[in-house]
Design a protein around this motif. Structure first.
Motif, PDB file in Angstrom:
ATOM      1  N   GLY A 251       0.779  -1.229   0.000  1.00  0.00           N
ATOM      2  CA  GLY A 251       0.000   0.000   0.000  1.00  0.00           C
ATOM      3  C   GLY A 251       0.806   1.272   0.000  1.00  0.00           C
ATOM      4  N   ARG A 252       2.134   1.179  -0.186  1.00  0.00           N
ATOM      5  CA  ARG A 252       2.976   2.377  -0.156  1.00  0.00           C
ATOM      6  C   ARG A 252       3.880   2.412  -1.382  1.00  0.00           C
ATOM      7  N   VAL A 253       4.249   3.615  -1.776  1.00  0.00           N
ATOM      8  CA  VAL A 253       5.097   3.798  -2.947  1.00  0.00           C
ATOM      9  C   VAL A 253       6.508   3.302  -2.632  1.00  0.00           C
ATOM     10  N   THR A 254       7.118   2.635  -3.589  1.00  0.00           N
ATOM     11  CA  THR A 254       8.470   2.090  -3.396  1.00  0.00           C
ATOM     12  C   THR A 254       9.479   3.208  -3.172  1.00  0.00           C
ATOM     13  N   ALA A 255      10.342   3.013  -2.201  1.00  0.00           N
ATOM     14  CA  ALA A 255      11.447   3.937  -1.939  1.00  0.00           C
ATOM     15  C   ALA A 255      12.754   3.283  -2.358  1.00  0.00           C
ATOM     16  N   ARG A 256      13.656   4.097  -2.885  1.00  0.00           N
ATOM     17  CA  ARG A 256      14.955   3.579  -3.323  1.00  0.00           C
ATOM     18  C   ARG A 256      16.057   4.518  -2.858  1.00  0.00           C
ATOM     19  N   PHE A 257      17.136   3.896  -2.368  1.00  0.00           N
ATOM     20  CA  PHE A 257      18.313   4.643  -1.935  1.00  0.00           C
ATOM     21  C   PHE A 257      19.470   4.283  -2.861  1.00  0.00           C
ATOM     22  N   ASP A 258      19.944   5.250  -3.625  1.00  0.00           N
ATOM     23  CA  ASP A 258      21.088   5.037  -4.514  1.00  0.00           C
ATOM     24  C   ASP A 258      22.359   5.421  -3.773  1.00  0.00           C
ATOM     25  N   ILE A 259      23.240   4.435  -3.581  1.00  0.00           N
ATOM     26  CA  ILE A 259      24.445   4.654  -2.775  1.00  0.00           C
ATOM     27  C   ILE A 259      25.441   5.509  -3.554  1.00  0.00           C
ATOM     28  N   THR A 260      25.879   6.595  -2.923  1.00  0.00           N
ATOM     29  CA  THR A 260      26.827   7.509  -3.556  1.00  0.00           C
ATOM     30  C   THR A 260      28.224   7.428  -2.943  1.00  0.00           C
ATOM     31  N   ALA A 261      28.325   6.892  -1.738  1.00  0.00           N
ATOM     32  CA  ALA A 261      29.625   6.739  -1.078  1.00  0.00           C
ATOM     33  C   ALA A 261      29.476   5.700   0.022  1.00  0.00           C
ATOM     34  N   ALA A 262      30.590   5.055   0.347  1.00  0.00           N
ATOM     35  CA  ALA A 262      30.596   4.061   1.418  1.00  0.00           C
ATOM     36  C   ALA A 262      31.973   4.038   2.061  1.00  0.00           C
TER      37      ALA A 262
END
Length: 292
Positions: A251-262
């Motif tokens: 029931g919720r919109v998909t969230a995405r985290f694009d990794i920019t540094a680690a």
């Protein structure tokens, strides 16, 4: 053989004479050890920090933030959005809590996955981490995941039943299924891949998806129907982490985290406190533990 590429020489063995397609799967303890070996080889067996940009549905760049994860089961996530929005999530073992601008969130999104499973440095540690989330660690199945096949840990409906032991041949601890000619070890089983049998219960099992060639974890599912998927592994120096994390909730919109540094960091237990969760800093910028 490099342990990172597998504790077992061959994960999938195909028998041309079999009436269907069968796969050989090692005992759970060897799978857990291989996953832990991949975690160590990727440099994740200590506290790490992931920096990312956040996407919600089709909207890019809605927030930036960071995820700090410790192998002991502590993790925190901080989001900084427009208009001074500051949202924080805290994971202490299997206990989750969240706050927005210092106010508790009663219906928080499941933005903070149990990333410390990717940091377990031994089979025993991994088993303990999975068990804490209600995952049946000895239930091993096999299922498609994108263009690859994944080991499925915890799904009782796809659990590989161990067949009755045929007569042992040659090597101690090995046996042959007389109907297929497939060799398997004590504690292993064979599976005809596919959906659960017709009429089988459709229970939603907490489970972990593991890529069957590299033993990299590809995702988590919980008993509430939420799905976390992890992107292909990328390198930041000697540290290797998923390139993105997506969170799907019913029931919720998909969230995405694009990794920019680690990076690897020094993160004491005090960095994962409820004081941090509810604090409202003067400037809405991620407050991080130090790098080693």
């Amino acid at each position: 053989m490099n342990l990172r590429r597998g504790v077992v020489a061959v994960l999938a063995v195909f028998a041309a004479s079999a009436p269907g397609l069968y796969a050989y799967v090692p005992p759970p303890s060897r799978i857990h050890a291989a996953i832990a070996a991949a975690n160590r080889a990727d440099g994740r067996a200590q506290a790490i920090r992931l920096e990312f940009s956040m996407q919600i549905g089709e909207r890019d760049g809605v927030a930036t933030g960071e995820l700090i994860s410790h192998p002991t089961g502590l993790a925190r996530l901080e989001l900084v959005g427009a208009g001074g929005l500051l949202e924080r999530h805290l994971l202490q073992g299997n206990e989750r809590s969240a706050a927005r601008n210092g106010t508790p969130l009663d219906d928080a999104r499941a933005f903070l996955p149990p990333f410390f499973i990717l940091q377990a440095d031994s089979g025993d540690t991994l088993r303990a981490a999975l068990t804490s989330f209600g995952i049946a660690v000895d239930a091993i199945g096999l299922a498609p995941c994108g263009d690859e096949d994944c080991l499925l840990i915890g799904d009782q409906d796809r659990r590989i039943p161990r067949p009755e032991s045929p007569p042992p041949v040659g090597v101690e601890g090995e046996a042959v299924d007389p109907s297929t000619g497939i060799v398997f070890e004590s504690g292993s089983g064979i599976l005809e891949p596919g959906e659960p049998a017709a009429g089988a219960p459709k229970t939603v099992w907490p489970r972990v998806w593991v890529e069957n060639r590299t033993y990299e974890i590809r995702g988590f599912d919980d008993a509430l129907g939420s799905h976390v998927r992890l992107g292909p592994i990328v390198s930041f120096g000697k540290l290797r982490v998923p390139s993105w994390i997506s969170v799907e909730e019913p029931g919720r919109v998909t969230a995405r985290f694009d990794i920019t540094a680690a990076s690897q960091v020094v993160a004491p237990a005090s960095a994962f406190s409820r004081e941090w969760l509810f604090a409202v800093p003067d400037s809405a910028a991620p407050s991080s533990p130090s790098t080693p």
